[in-house]
Design a protein around this motif. Structure first.
Motif, PDB file in Angstrom:
ATOM      1  N   THR A   1    -105.676 -64.677  57.744  1.00 45.38           N
ATOM      2  CA  THR A   1    -107.100 -64.421  57.995  1.00 45.38           C
ATOM      3  C   THR A   1    -107.601 -65.358  59.085  1.00 45.38           C
ATOM      4  O   THR A   1    -107.575 -66.580  58.928  1.00 45.38           O
TER       5      THR A   1
ATOM      6  N   ARG B   1    -115.166 -55.469  47.734  1.00 42.97           N
ATOM      7  CA  ARG B   1    -116.170 -55.751  46.699  1.00 42.97           C
ATOM      8  C   ARG B   1    -116.145 -54.816  45.486  1.00 42.97           C
ATOM      9  O   ARG B   1    -116.283 -55.301  44.355  1.00 42.97           O
TER      10      ARG B   1
ATOM     11  N   SER C   1    -105.190 -63.872  47.564  1.00 38.50           N
ATOM     12  CA  SER C   1    -105.850 -64.861  48.421  1.00 38.50           C
ATOM     13  C   SER C   1    -105.217 -66.250  48.276  1.00 38.50           C
ATOM     14  O   SER C   1    -104.757 -66.632  47.197  1.00 38.50           O
TER      15      SER C   1
END
Ligand code: FNR
Length: 376
Positions: free
Chosen positions: A167, A328, A119
């Motif tokens: 993104t 997750r 990220s």
């Protein structure tokens, strides 16, 4: 076999092998702040729930005597040969759940040969993660400052990141009550901010270093990285800065998928960010078949949002994805047991996928098609 043998010696797995129940175990055992950051969604959580309900509506119809003994999960995605159609979804600020953060995740991913997508808002720098080895992609939150953007992408390219994942769905933060109620304080830990603002060009924009004036650094970051909705015509700017494949993450409409093809993109991720952005948006899995049908094989179609088990991976592949991004669950594994926890979760997923694929009567991901599923 490994689990049976360990059982003979009285040793059990470090935590559950039931990937669908992992969230419950994490809720019981992780500090509330870390758990809440991972588990939270936008608004009422309707889209997060819809993501799961969509998976539950599709049923696999197993085939018998299919000679599925020898199976091969390997898949090529954008030129990378993967041991299985699984990548690690970008998850930011991972030191919130464990002090080793992305370093632990990168090591676990590398040990299994699965690509990790790092990220933009990682707790560790692109350079530090590169040292963990393994195949790595870079996820971009597209900043309004062109020089900061060039600096971030240049550093990622130099550190060996191959594909760029842009993104699109988080150009401003969704309304996330679970984080808002805690005023985002989990982002502060003993070391300071979980996102260290390490890019030198970004830091050069500040009057004082983030260590000296955190609120000013935070405001500068937010004005550059949020509230910045670009247009399709501006994708060419990224092409100039990135020579490798570019993937657009967060596509939910077939027309946007077609535009990605027209814009010369290499891939898309059908995703609603795990229900963290538009509360009330459709389940990502419900968007997938239409989008896959609209673009055919003109672009690589990846998928995330709601994948938990091996069976889920099979369903997403059958409905048109080439590979899935796993989110997750690995963050829960990280919180529960650091690098070993991430590895445990990923190995469970791969083993369950391998077993379920064979028991359903298939040998390779490429054999999967909508005909193996029934809705009901
Ligand atoms: C994310 N996601 C995400 N996506 C992205 O592009 N950049 C990021 O920094 C983050 N950060 C992030 C943090 C946390 C805690 C979560 C849960 C998710 C979204 C992620 O890549 C992926 O789209 C979702 O996790 C998919 O949903 P599930 O399957 O995890 O529910």
């Amino acid at each position: 076999s490994e689990i049976y043998l360990h059982g003979l010696a009285g040793t059990k797995p470090p935590f559950t092998t039931d990937l669908a129940a992992l969230e419950e175990e994490a809720a019981a055992r992780l500090p509330e702040d870390g758990f809440g950051y991972v588990a939270g969604g936008a608004g009422s959580g309707a889209t997060m729930r819809a993501n799961r309900e969509a998976f539950d509506r599709w049923k696999i119809v197993p085939r018998m005597l299919a000679e599925a003994t020898d199976r091969d999960l390997t898949t090529t995605v954008l030129g990378d040969e993967l041991p299985a159609p699984v990548l690690l979804a970008p998850i930011g600020a991972q030191t919130i759940v464990h002090p080793d953060g992305e370093l632990a995740t990168a090591r676990a991913a590398a040990s299994l040969g699965l690509p990790m997508i790092l990220s933009t808002v990682s707790s560790h720098s692109v350079e530090a993660i590169a040292e963990a080895g393994g195949s790595r992609w870079f996820q971009l939150y597209w900043p309004s400052d062109a020089e900061v953007c060039a600096s971030i992408l240049g550093r990622a390219r130099n550190a060996g990141y191959t594909a760029l994942v842009v993104t699109l769905d988080t150009w401003t933060m969704g309304w996330r009550p679970r984080d808002l109620d805690r005023a985002y304080v989990p982002f502060l830990n003993g070391e300071g901010l979980a996102i260290p603002f390490s890019d030198p060009v970004f830091r050069s924009r500040l009057a004082k270093s983030p260590e000296e004036d955190l609120p000013a650094a935070m405001l500068a970051w937010m004005s550059m990285f949020t509230g910045t909705d670009f247009g399709w015509h501006q994708l060419s700017l990224l092409r100039e800065l990135w020579s490798g494949p570019i993937v657009l993450k967060g596509v939910q409409h077939a027309d946007d998928a077609r535009r990605a093809v027209d814009a010369g993109m290499d891939g898309i991720v059908v995703s609603n960010h795990g229900g963290r952005q538009v509360d009330g948006a459709l389940a990502a899995l419900d968007a997938l078949p239409t989008i896959a049908g609209a673009v055919g094989d003109r672009i690589e179609v990846l998928f995330d949002s709601g994948v938990r088990t091996g069976a889920d991976v099979i369903k997403a592949l059958a409905l048109g994805a080439k590979a899935v991004l796993y989110g997750r669950p690995y963050a829960y594994g990280l919180g529960l047991a650091g690098e070993d926890g991430v590895r445990h979760v990923l190995r469970c997923l791969l083993a369950e996928l391998y077993i379920t694929l064979g028991l359903a009567g298939y040998r390779t991901p490429s054999e999967l098609s909508p005909s193996l599923l029934r809705r009901g």
